[in-house]
Design a protein around this motif. Structure first.
Motif, PDB file in Angstrom:
ATOM      1  N   GLY A 256     -21.856  74.748  18.994  1.00 32.18           N
ATOM      2  CA  GLY A 256     -22.022  74.548  20.436  1.00 32.18           C
ATOM      3  C   GLY A 256     -22.781  73.286  20.797  1.00 32.18           C
ATOM      4  O   GLY A 256     -23.317  73.189  21.904  1.00 32.18           O
ATOM      5  N   VAL A 257     -22.796  72.302  19.888  1.00 34.02           N
ATOM      6  CA  VAL A 257     -23.541  71.061  20.164  1.00 34.02           C
ATOM      7  C   VAL A 257     -23.032  70.393  21.440  1.00 34.02           C
ATOM      8  O   VAL A 257     -23.820  69.913  22.264  1.00 34.02           O
ATOM      9  N   TYR A 258     -21.713  70.370  21.625  1.00 27.61           N
ATOM     10  CA  TYR A 258     -21.162  69.696  22.811  1.00 27.61           C
ATOM     11  C   TYR A 258     -21.616  70.373  24.103  1.00 27.61           C
ATOM     12  O   TYR A 258     -21.833  69.712  25.119  1.00 27.61           O
ATOM     13  N   LEU A 259     -21.805  71.708  24.058  1.00 25.17           N
ATOM     14  CA  LEU A 259     -22.270  72.421  25.249  1.00 25.17           C
ATOM     15  C   LEU A 259     -23.724  72.065  25.567  1.00 25.17           C
ATOM     16  O   LEU A 259     -24.099  71.921  26.730  1.00 25.17           O
ATOM     17  N   THR A 260     -24.520  71.909  24.510  1.00 27.21           N
ATOM     18  CA  THR A 260     -25.922  71.494  24.706  1.00 27.21           C
ATOM     19  C   THR A 260     -25.979  70.091  25.303  1.00 27.21           C
ATOM     20  O   THR A 260     -26.798  69.800  26.184  1.00 27.21           O
ATOM     21  N   THR A 261     -25.089  69.212  24.836  1.00 22.41           N
ATOM     22  CA  THR A 261     -25.029  67.840  25.343  1.00 22.41           C
ATOM     23  C   THR A 261     -24.670  67.832  26.834  1.00 22.41           C
ATOM     24  O   THR A 261     -25.269  67.098  27.629  1.00 22.41           O
ATOM     25  N   ILE A 262     -23.703  68.670  27.216  1.00 22.52           N
ATOM     26  CA  ILE A 262     -23.309  68.782  28.625  1.00 22.52           C
ATOM     27  C   ILE A 262     -24.452  69.380  29.451  1.00 22.52           C
ATOM     28  O   ILE A 262     -24.750  68.914  30.554  1.00 22.52           O
ATOM     29  N   GLN A 263     -25.096  70.398  28.888  1.00 24.64           N
ATOM     30  CA  GLN A 263     -26.214  71.037  29.577  1.00 24.64           C
ATOM     31  C   GLN A 263     -27.336  70.025  29.831  1.00 24.64           C
ATOM     32  O   GLN A 263     -27.937  69.995  30.912  1.00 24.64           O
ATOM     33  N   ASN A 264     -27.604  69.175  28.840  1.00 26.24           N
ATOM     34  CA  ASN A 264     -28.662  68.161  28.995  1.00 26.24           C
ATOM     35  C   ASN A 264     -28.328  67.173  30.113  1.00 26.24           C
ATOM     36  O   ASN A 264     -29.210  66.737  30.855  1.00 26.24           O
ATOM     37  N   LEU A 265     -27.041  66.832  30.227  1.00 26.30           N
ATOM     38  CA  LEU A 265     -26.623  65.986  31.349  1.00 26.30           C
ATOM     39  C   LEU A 265     -26.893  66.726  32.661  1.00 26.30           C
ATOM     40  O   LEU A 265     -27.361  66.134  33.642  1.00 26.30           O
ATOM     41  N   GLY A 266     -26.616  68.027  32.676  1.00 32.00           N
ATOM     42  CA  GLY A 266     -26.880  68.839  33.868  1.00 32.00           C
ATOM     43  C   GLY A 266     -28.338  68.786  34.287  1.00 32.00           C
ATOM     44  O   GLY A 266     -28.649  68.613  35.463  1.00 32.00           O
ATOM     45  N   TYR A 267     -29.245  68.910  33.312  1.00 35.04           N
ATOM     46  CA  TYR A 267     -30.680  68.838  33.617  1.00 35.04           C
ATOM     47  C   TYR A 267     -31.039  67.488  34.230  1.00 35.04           C
ATOM     48  O   TYR A 267     -31.810  67.405  35.186  1.00 35.04           O
ATOM     49  N   ASP A 268     -30.472  66.434  33.664  1.00 37.09           N
ATOM     50  CA  ASP A 268     -30.785  65.083  34.152  1.00 37.09           C
ATOM     51  C   ASP A 268     -30.185  64.820  35.533  1.00 37.09           C
ATOM     52  O   ASP A 268     -30.792  64.129  36.359  1.00 37.09           O
ATOM     53  N   TYR A 269     -29.007  65.393  35.791  1.00 39.09           N
ATOM     54  CA  TYR A 269     -28.345  65.153  37.079  1.00 39.09           C
ATOM     55  C   TYR A 269     -29.008  65.951  38.202  1.00 39.09           C
ATOM     56  O   TYR A 269     -29.272  65.429  39.278  1.00 39.09           O
ATOM     57  N   GLU A 270     -29.310  67.220  37.946  1.00 39.16           N
ATOM     58  CA  GLU A 270     -29.897  68.048  39.006  1.00 39.16           C
ATOM     59  C   GLU A 270     -31.305  67.565  39.382  1.00 39.16           C
ATOM     60  O   GLU A 270     -31.740  67.714  40.521  1.00 39.16           O
ATOM     61  N   SER A 271     -32.013  66.984  38.412  1.00 40.49           N
ATOM     62  CA  SER A 271     -33.388  66.551  38.662  1.00 40.49           C
ATOM     63  C   SER A 271     -33.456  65.151  39.256  1.00 40.49           C
ATOM     64  O   SER A 271     -34.533  64.675  39.623  1.00 40.49           O
ATOM     65  N   GLY A 272     -32.305  64.464  39.351  1.00 41.38           N
ATOM     66  CA  GLY A 272     -32.274  63.136  39.950  1.00 41.38           C
ATOM     67  C   GLY A 272     -32.477  62.003  38.951  1.00 41.38           C
ATOM     68  O   GLY A 272     -32.457  60.830  39.317  1.00 41.38           O
ATOM     69  N   LYS A 273     -32.642  62.355  37.669  1.00 42.49           N
ATOM     70  CA  LYS A 273     -32.831  61.328  36.635  1.00 42.49           C
ATOM     71  C   LYS A 273     -31.551  60.514  36.469  1.00 42.49           C
ATOM     72  O   LYS A 273     -31.582  59.309  36.278  1.00 42.49           O
ATOM     73  N   VAL A 274     -30.408  61.193  36.549  1.00 53.69           N
ATOM     74  CA  VAL A 274     -29.096  60.527  36.517  1.00 53.69           C
ATOM     75  C   VAL A 274     -28.603  60.396  37.940  1.00 53.69           C
ATOM     76  O   VAL A 274     -28.530  61.380  38.680  1.00 53.69           O
ATOM     77  N   LYS A 275     -28.250  59.173  38.330  1.00 51.70           N
ATOM     78  CA  LYS A 275     -27.770  58.924  39.699  1.00 51.70           C
ATOM     79  C   LYS A 275     -26.251  58.720  39.736  1.00 51.70           C
ATOM     80  O   LYS A 275     -25.585  59.148  40.656  1.00 51.70           O
ATOM     81  N   ASP A 276     -25.727  58.037  38.711  1.00 52.72           N
ATOM     82  CA  ASP A 276     -24.295  57.713  38.670  1.00 52.72           C
ATOM     83  C   ASP A 276     -23.575  58.730  37.792  1.00 52.72           C
ATOM     84  O   ASP A 276     -23.551  58.611  36.565  1.00 52.72           O
ATOM     85  N   LEU A 277     -23.002  59.749  38.436  1.00 56.29           N
ATOM     86  CA  LEU A 277     -22.378  60.841  37.686  1.00 56.29           C
ATOM     87  C   LEU A 277     -21.170  60.363  36.879  1.00 56.29           C
ATOM     88  O   LEU A 277     -21.006  60.744  35.715  1.00 56.29           O
ATOM     89  N   ASP A 278     -20.308  59.532  37.485  1.00 55.16           N
ATOM     90  CA  ASP A 278     -19.110  59.061  36.774  1.00 55.16           C
ATOM     91  C   ASP A 278     -19.469  58.355  35.467  1.00 55.16           C
ATOM     92  O   ASP A 278     -18.880  58.613  34.418  1.00 55.16           O
ATOM     93  N   SER A 279     -20.432  57.469  35.547  1.00 49.99           N
ATOM     94  CA  SER A 279     -20.870  56.730  34.373  1.00 49.99           C
ATOM     95  C   SER A 279     -21.471  57.679  33.329  1.00 49.99           C
ATOM     96  O   SER A 279     -21.213  57.563  32.125  1.00 49.99           O
ATOM     97  N   ALA A 280     -22.255  58.650  33.799  1.00 47.24           N
ATOM     98  CA  ALA A 280     -22.893  59.607  32.886  1.00 47.24           C
ATOM     99  C   ALA A 280     -21.864  60.506  32.214  1.00 47.24           C
ATOM    100  O   ALA A 280     -22.008  60.855  31.036  1.00 47.24           O
ATOM    101  N   LEU A 281     -20.809  60.869  32.926  1.00 48.73           N
ATOM    102  CA  LEU A 281     -19.745  61.687  32.328  1.00 48.73           C
ATOM    103  C   LEU A 281     -19.060  60.927  31.192  1.00 48.73           C
ATOM    104  O   LEU A 281     -18.773  61.487  30.138  1.00 48.73           O
ATOM    105  N   LYS A 282     -18.837  59.635  31.417  1.00 50.45           N
ATOM    106  CA  LYS A 282     -18.192  58.803  30.384  1.00 50.45           C
ATOM    107  C   LYS A 282     -19.080  58.672  29.149  1.00 50.45           C
ATOM    108  O   LYS A 282     -18.619  58.823  28.014  1.00 50.45           O
TER     109      LYS A 282
END
Length: 296
Positions: A256-282
């Motif tokens: 489930g490593v890929y799920l943890t990686t996606i979850q970590n992006l979720g933490y960064d996006y919801e908290s405002g650390k990540v602003k550009d979602l498209d770039s972060a998804l890539k």
């Protein structure tokens, strides 16, 4: 050697008393209805809440990326085995919805501050049990736990909402299963195999275990067995488990490593650390592909 041993299906629990107080007559079927209900059920009290309609934070109880994204029917990997995180619009839609809920229900800081005061997921003081949260994304086991913790709580159960343009698929949800295995070091592998075969394929055995611990049976025969005993509300989860549109997150060479990686992006996006979602998804998709390539 592994075989399935019961399963889980995820749906929506809601406080019927609070729904009635807020003038809501039925559980939300679409995310826009859900959004409106969550706001209606949220009662702010200064920097905190006397009641929160829904806890959207990914650190919340079972409010994980994969449980929410299942309602958008995502495809995690394309035909070549590469991550589809940046190419399947379901992921962007899921992240966007969750972030919108975070922002509309008070913002990440306020929600996290409230979350830190709430009870443990597996204890009697779970915020849904206590009425501190009016709606809860959770698995089928929550019904028995909530009923035992607070018999006076008027609990409603429904499938999770779907995107407004997928209303025909209402009734689907995230499903998953557990496994049982035989240790390679076992001195009695044949006897162990007979036992594993019995508890995972014998219909009565599967049904009895399901009745005992309130999980979803893992075989179709057990799902349809007249010996299956359950609260009528539990049938919602049996229906989600057998719904043709229900999905799960696929197996991967590195677990489930890929799920943890996606979850970590979720933490960064919801908290405002990540602003550009498209770039972060890539960049996250590239990370998933790199991790899988290295595991191979």
């Amino acid at each position: 050697m592994h075989r399935p041993l019961l399963g889980d299906a995820y749906g929506l629990y809601y406080n019927k008393t609070e729904f009635a107080k807020a003038g809501i007559t039925s559980p939300p079927k679409t995310w826009s209805e859900f959004e409106a209900d969550a706001k209606k059920l949220t009662i702010s009290k200064g920097n905190t809440y006397s009641q929160l309609g829904f806890m959207p934070d990914y650190h919340g109880w079972e409010t994980t990326t994969e449980h929410i994204f299942a309602q958008f029917s995502p495809t995690y990997f394309d035909k070549s085995g590469k991550s589809a995180l940046a190419t399947d619009p379901a992921f962007k839609a899921g992240f966007t919805l969750q972030k919108k809920l975070v922002d509309e229900l008070g913002g990440f800081k306020k929600l996290e501050s409230y979350r830190s005061t709430l009870g443990d997921e597996w204890g009697d003081k779970h915020p849904f049990h206590t009425g501190q949260v009016a709606m809860q994304l959770d698995g089928e086991w929550r019904l028995g736990m909530a009923t035992a913790a607070n018999p006076k709580l008027d609990i409603g159960v429904a499938p999770l909402p779907v995107p407004d343009d997928q209303v025909a698929q209402y009734g689907k949800g995230y499903i998953t299963g557990t496994i049982t295995g035989i240790a390679a070091t076992s001195k009695k592998q044949n006897a162990a195999w007979e036992f594993v075969k019995y508890i995972t394929t014998d219909t009565d055995a599967v049904v009895n275990f399901s009745n005992g611990i309130h999980n979803v049976p893992s075989t179709l025969a057990a799902l349809k067995s007249p010996k299956l005993k359950y609260d009528p509300r539990f049938k919602t989860f049996l229906d989600i488990a057998s719904n043709q549109y229900s999905t799960t997150s696929p197996a991967s060479i590195n677990g489930g490593v890929y799920l943890t990686t996606i979850q970590n992006l979720g933490y960064d996006y919801e908290s405002g650390k990540v602003k550009d979602l498209d770039s972060a998804l890539k960049s996250t998709a590239k990370q998933i592909d790199t991790d899988i390539a290295q595991a191979k």
